[in-house]
Design a protein around this motif. Structure first.
Motif, PDB file in Angstrom:
ATOM      1  N   THR A   1      -8.727  -8.182   7.822  1.00 27.18           N
ATOM      2  CA  THR A   1     -10.117  -8.485   8.148  1.00 27.18           C
ATOM      3  C   THR A   1     -10.847  -7.244   8.618  1.00 27.18           C
ATOM      4  O   THR A   1     -12.028  -7.046   8.302  1.00 27.18           O
ATOM      5  N   LEU A   2     -10.169  -6.386   9.384  1.00 27.43           N
ATOM      6  CA  LEU A   2     -10.784  -5.143   9.844  1.00 27.43           C
ATOM      7  C   LEU A   2     -11.296  -4.324   8.667  1.00 27.43           C
ATOM      8  O   LEU A   2     -12.345  -3.662   8.754  1.00 27.43           O
ATOM      9  N   ASP A   3     -10.574  -4.370   7.566  1.00 27.01           N
ATOM     10  CA  ASP A   3     -10.939  -3.588   6.374  1.00 27.01           C
ATOM     11  C   ASP A   3     -12.054  -4.235   5.548  1.00 27.01           C
ATOM     12  O   ASP A   3     -12.587  -3.606   4.642  1.00 27.01           O
ATOM     13  N   LYS A   4     -12.400  -5.477   5.867  1.00 24.89           N
ATOM     14  CA  LYS A   4     -13.408  -6.220   5.107  1.00 24.89           C
ATOM     15  C   LYS A   4     -14.689  -6.306   5.934  1.00 24.89           C
ATOM     16  O   LYS A   4     -14.894  -7.230   6.713  1.00 24.89           O
ATOM     17  N   VAL A   5     -15.563  -5.345   5.769  1.00 29.27           N
ATOM     18  CA  VAL A   5     -16.794  -5.286   6.556  1.00 29.27           C
ATOM     19  C   VAL A   5     -17.811  -6.272   5.995  1.00 29.27           C
ATOM     20  O   VAL A   5     -18.148  -6.217   4.816  1.00 29.27           O
ATOM     21  N   PRO A   6     -18.303  -7.206   6.818  1.00 26.38           N
ATOM     22  CA  PRO A   6     -19.225  -8.218   6.302  1.00 26.38           C
ATOM     23  C   PRO A   6     -20.633  -7.680   6.086  1.00 26.38           C
ATOM     24  O   PRO A   6     -21.077  -6.754   6.774  1.00 26.38           O
ATOM     25  N   GLY A   7     -21.316  -8.274   5.135  1.00 29.59           N
ATOM     26  CA  GLY A   7     -22.739  -8.018   4.949  1.00 29.59           C
ATOM     27  C   GLY A   7     -23.493  -9.315   5.162  1.00 29.59           C
ATOM     28  O   GLY A   7     -22.911 -10.326   5.560  1.00 29.59           O
ATOM     29  N   LYS A   8     -24.770  -9.319   4.925  1.00 27.28           N
ATOM     30  CA  LYS A   8     -25.541 -10.554   5.027  1.00 27.28           C
ATOM     31  C   LYS A   8     -25.145 -11.491   3.889  1.00 27.28           C
ATOM     32  O   LYS A   8     -24.679 -11.049   2.840  1.00 27.28           O
ATOM     33  N   ASN A   9     -25.326 -12.779   4.107  1.00 28.24           N
ATOM     34  CA  ASN A   9     -24.989 -13.779   3.105  1.00 28.24           C
ATOM     35  C   ASN A   9     -26.036 -13.765   1.991  1.00 28.24           C
ATOM     36  O   ASN A   9     -27.145 -14.257   2.160  1.00 28.24           O
TER      37      ASN A   9
END
Length: 336
Positions: free
Chosen positions: A231-239
């Motif tokens: 999860t640390l490697d998966k940076v979220p963006g806006k939906n």
């Protein structure tokens, strides 16, 4: 990558720190080594990596605003994993102010650190306890969580909302992870597996609440750690799919923010959990059957579809293997 990990003397935090060091990251550890349970166990966890050349330890409390500010200013972490918190559901009945200090004020200091010294991604610990009065199984991040049943759960719900506000206002990519009943070697002495093992070996009765009929998504610590790091490697963006109506509780149309369940999708009844432990110990348990405790929920079941799709998360360790690993560690740590 330089990663600030809070709670590195803790059960999950110490294993996350080890995993990051093994893959070549630089880790700034932050922990106050409080006496909620045996400090010697916390020091023993730390001893596994405290002398590692890429590890730096900060002995301080999250509620100490100056210490947190100094840590961010001095080390300038690129990413943050916030695992430090006052744990334990029942301890809050006796010490509510400790929960507010660590879990709410301390988390605010982390958020402010991320704002003043911009980070690429904040991952923070939440809990399955936020589902509270909800009884729709399996628990999904898309369900509302407006009715927590304990102060601990309420503080973690507050963390989710605080993180979303900072993600929206300051563009801090943030991901919350709702942990489901984590167990394994180096675990917490206040948790059921630890308490049961100690009592059975001593020939003492174990307290079995709800007559052992409730189910839990027991999740082995190595599976949790793998999910945290992915999860640390998966940076979220806006939906990008947000329509402009009410946002999905699991994501947001206005902020780089995500919530995930992290747990085992196959819940196990407590009596079966005890049966496996008896087999691993080679001893039968003396059971004191009791009603469900105040604040406990009858069952938990994790829907981890979102985490599977996002980062390929797939728990691998069965309860039989996990408990056997714990018993082996417990005997080597306490009995040899």
């Amino acid at each position: 990558m330089k990663v600030l990990v809070t709670g590195t003397a803790g059960f999950i935090g110490s294993n996350v720190a080890l995993k990051l060091l093994e893959r070549g990251e630089e880790v700034i550890g932050f922990d106050n080594l409080n006496d909620y349970y045996d400090v010697r166990l916390k020091k023993a966890r730390l001893a596994r990596f405290i002398d590692h050349p890429r590890y730096t330890h900060v002995h301080a409390d999250l509620a100490d605003r100056g210490a947190v500010e100094k840590t961010f200013a001095s080390h300038k972490p690129q990413r943050v994993i916030n695992l430090a918190a006052q744990a334990g559901v029942r301890y809050a009945a006796e010490n509510p102010h400790v929960y507010a200090s660590s879990n709410v004020i301390g988390f605010l200091h982390i958020l402010e650190g991320c704002r003043q010294h911009p980070v690429e991604h904040l991952v923070f610990a939440s809990t399955s306890s936020v589902y509270g009065a909800n009884t729709a199984m399996p628990f999904s991040e898309h369900q509302p969580t407006e009715h927590p049943l304990t102060l601990y759960a309420a503080t973690k719900k507050a963390n989710e909302q605080m993180a979303h506000s900072y993600a929206h206002l300051y563009g801090i990519p943030s991901t919350g992870l709702r942990f489901f009943t984590v167990y394994g070697p180096w675990g917490r002495p206040d948790m059921a597996l630890f308490l049961f093992t100690k009592a059975i070996l001593a020939g003492e009765p174990i307290k079995v609440f709800n007559h052992g009929k409730h189910k839990r998504s027991f999740t082995y610590v190595d599976d949790i750690v793998e999910g945290v790091v992915r999860t640390l490697d998966k940076v979220p963006g806006k939906n990008a799919n947000w329509s402009g109506s009410a946002p999905d509780p699991a994501s947001s149309g206005v902020a780089p923010y995500r919530l995930y369940n992290i747990g085992n999708e196959k819940p196990v009844e407590l009596l079966r959990y005890i049966e496996v432990l008896e087999h691993c110990l080679g001893r039968k348990a003396k059971m004191e059957m009791l009603p469900l405790q105040a604040g406990d929920v009858p069952d938990t079941e994790a829907d981890v579809t979102e985490l599977i799709q996002s980062v390929g998360y797939a728990p691998k360790i069965s309860v039989a293997t996990g408990i056997d690993n714990f018993v082996s560690w417990y005997r080597s740590y306490y009995c040899e």
